[in-house]
Design a protein around this motif. Structure first.
Motif, short mmCIF file in Angstrom:
data_model
loop_
_atom_site.label_atom_id
_atom_site.label_comp_id
_atom_site.label_asym_id
_atom_site.label_seq_id
_atom_site.Cartn_x
_atom_site.Cartn_y
_atom_site.Cartn_z
N ARG A 28 -8.20 -1.91 3.22
CA ARG A 28 -8.68 -0.80 4.05
C ARG A 28 -7.95 0.50 3.68
NH1 ARG A 28 -8.64 -4.85 8.00
NH2 ARG A 28 -6.76 -4.12 9.03
N LEU A 29 -6.64 0.41 3.46
CA LEU A 29 -5.88 1.59 3.06
C LEU A 29 -6.42 2.17 1.75
CD1 LEU A 29 -2.30 0.38 3.96
CD2 LEU A 29 -3.21 2.60 4.65
N ASP A 30 -6.61 1.32 0.76
CA ASP A 30 -7.08 1.80 -0.55
C ASP A 30 -8.48 2.41 -0.46
OD1 ASP A 30 -4.71 1.13 -1.76
OD2 ASP A 30 -5.45 -0.75 -2.63
N ALA A 31 -9.36 1.78 0.33
CA ALA A 31 -10.73 2.30 0.49
C ALA A 31 -10.70 3.68 1.16
CB ALA A 31 -11.57 1.33 1.30
N PHE A 32 -9.81 3.83 2.13
CA PHE A 32 -9.64 5.11 2.84
C PHE A 32 -9.09 6.17 1.88
CE2 PHE A 32 -6.42 7.65 5.29
CZ PHE A 32 -7.29 8.38 6.09
N LEU A 33 -8.04 5.82 1.15
CA LEU A 33 -7.39 6.79 0.25
C LEU A 33 -8.31 7.22 -0.88
CD1 LEU A 33 -3.80 5.22 0.10
CD2 LEU A 33 -4.58 7.18 1.47
N LEU A 34 -9.21 6.33 -1.31
CA LEU A 34 -10.16 6.68 -2.37
C LEU A 34 -11.11 7.80 -1.95
CD1 LEU A 34 -11.20 3.28 -4.00
CD2 LEU A 34 -10.22 5.27 -5.16
N MET A 35 -11.30 7.96 -0.66
CA MET A 35 -12.22 8.99 -0.15
C MET A 35 -11.55 10.35 -0.01
SD MET A 35 -14.51 6.89 2.58
CE MET A 35 -15.77 8.17 2.56
N LEU A 36 -10.25 10.40 -0.33
CA LEU A 36 -9.49 11.65 -0.14
C LEU A 36 -9.07 12.23 -1.48
CD1 LEU A 36 -7.12 10.42 2.72
CD2 LEU A 36 -9.29 11.64 2.96
N PRO A 37 -8.89 13.55 -1.55
CA PRO A 37 -8.36 14.15 -2.78
C PRO A 37 -6.90 13.75 -2.99
CG PRO A 37 -8.62 15.83 -1.07
CD PRO A 37 -9.19 14.55 -0.52
N PRO A 38 -6.41 13.75 -4.23
CA PRO A 38 -5.00 13.42 -4.49
C PRO A 38 -4.08 14.32 -3.67
CG PRO A 38 -6.21 13.62 -6.55
CD PRO A 38 -7.14 14.09 -5.46
N GLY A 39 -3.05 13.72 -3.10
CA GLY A 39 -2.08 14.51 -2.33
C GLY A 39 -2.58 15.00 -0.99
N ALA A 40 -3.71 14.47 -0.52
CA ALA A 40 -4.33 14.94 0.72
C ALA A 40 -3.40 14.82 1.92
CB ALA A 40 -5.61 14.13 0.98
N ALA A 41 -3.64 15.68 2.90
CA ALA A 41 -2.89 15.66 4.15
C ALA A 41 -3.51 14.62 5.09
CB ALA A 41 -2.91 17.04 4.81
N ILE A 42 -2.69 13.65 5.50
CA ILE A 42 -3.17 12.54 6.34
C ILE A 42 -2.37 12.48 7.63
CG2 ILE A 42 -3.41 10.02 6.52
CD1 ILE A 42 -3.59 9.97 3.44
N LEU A 43 -3.07 12.32 8.75
CA LEU A 43 -2.43 12.06 10.03
C LEU A 43 -2.48 10.56 10.27
CD1 LEU A 43 -1.24 13.00 12.75
CD2 LEU A 43 -3.60 13.18 13.59
N ASP A 44 -1.30 9.93 10.39
CA ASP A 44 -1.22 8.51 10.75
C ASP A 44 -1.07 8.47 12.26
OD1 ASP A 44 -0.89 5.80 11.02
OD2 ASP A 44 0.77 5.62 9.61
N LEU A 45 -2.19 8.25 12.94
CA LEU A 45 -2.29 8.39 14.39
C LEU A 45 -1.97 7.06 15.07
CD1 LEU A 45 -3.18 10.50 16.52
CD2 LEU A 45 -5.51 9.66 16.23
N GLY A 46 -0.79 6.99 15.69
CA GLY A 46 -0.32 5.72 16.24
C GLY A 46 0.27 4.89 15.11
N CYS A 47 1.32 5.42 14.50
CA CYS A 47 1.83 4.87 13.23
C CYS A 47 2.60 3.56 13.40
CB CYS A 47 2.72 5.90 12.53
SG CYS A 47 4.27 6.24 13.40
N GLY A 48 2.92 3.17 14.65
CA GLY A 48 3.67 1.93 14.83
C GLY A 48 4.99 1.97 14.08
N GLY A 49 5.31 0.88 13.40
CA GLY A 49 6.58 0.79 12.67
C GLY A 49 6.67 1.64 11.42
N GLY A 50 5.55 2.25 10.99
CA GLY A 50 5.56 3.17 9.85
C GLY A 50 5.19 2.57 8.51
#
Length: 195
Positions: A28-50
């Protein structure tokens, strides 16, 4: 806002919860990141343990981790070696700052009645064309688990309707079986959509 039992659970069990053995959702992470430009700004909303933030940072993305629990945020800060903002979903107030919002197993604690407003806050925080990912435990009615945590337990149809009504585009909802922190079988919904 998460109910008192849910908030207390995360504050009281922060160290155990944040350091638990958890398989990263790499597909899921890789599929999500593929949709973003390199170095994109991402909000990890409810990041849990990180752990998800750490993975995205390792791939060169500009990640802002936040969590609603001060105790969990402290655990994530120790793990990531960087500040983690304490912020409840209902208090998110950004305007076109992020290329992506990652909400893995976090929005499932938002009361159903508040979910449209929280989804709108997420949409506002995204730049045009930005990508949003979230996972939910599926169900038909709101309820609590064995730890007393509140869940909104939506159906795929309900989520699809909320997102469509909220102006989201390219809505993809997939279903799969898994477990949660309680170790019990659960039907999971994974949502990916764009502003």
């Amino acid at each position: 806002m998460a109910d008192e039992h849910t908030s207390s659970f995360y504050d009281d069990n922060a160290a155990t919860y944040a350091s638990r053995q958890r398989t990263l959702p790499v597909r899921r992470l890789d599929a999500f990141l593929l949709m973003l430009p390199p170095g994109a700004a991402i909000l990890d909303l409810g990041c849990g343990g990180g752990q998800d933030s750490a993975y995205m940072l390792s791939k060169g993305f500009d990640v802002t981790p936040i969590d609603g629990s001060p105790a969990i945020a402290k655990q994530a800060e120790a793990f990531l070696g960087r500040p983690v903002t304490v912020l409840r979903f209902e208090d998110l107030d950004e305007d076109e700052v992020f290329d992506g919002v990652w909400a893995e197993a976090s929005l499932l604690h938002v009361p159903r009645a508040n979910l449209p407003e929280v989804l709108e806050r997420i949409r506002m925080a995204l730049r045009p064309g930005g990508t949003f990912h979230a996972t939910f435990k599926a169900g038909e009615a709101e309820g609590h688990d064995g730890f007393g945590r509140y869940y909104n337990y939506p159906s795929a149809e309900l989520l699809s309707e909320m997102l469509s009504n909220g102006g989201w585009h390219n809505i993809v909802i997939s279903e799969g079986d898994g477990t949660g922190y309680d170790g019990k079988p659960a039907r999971w919904l994974a949502v990916r959509t764009q502003k």
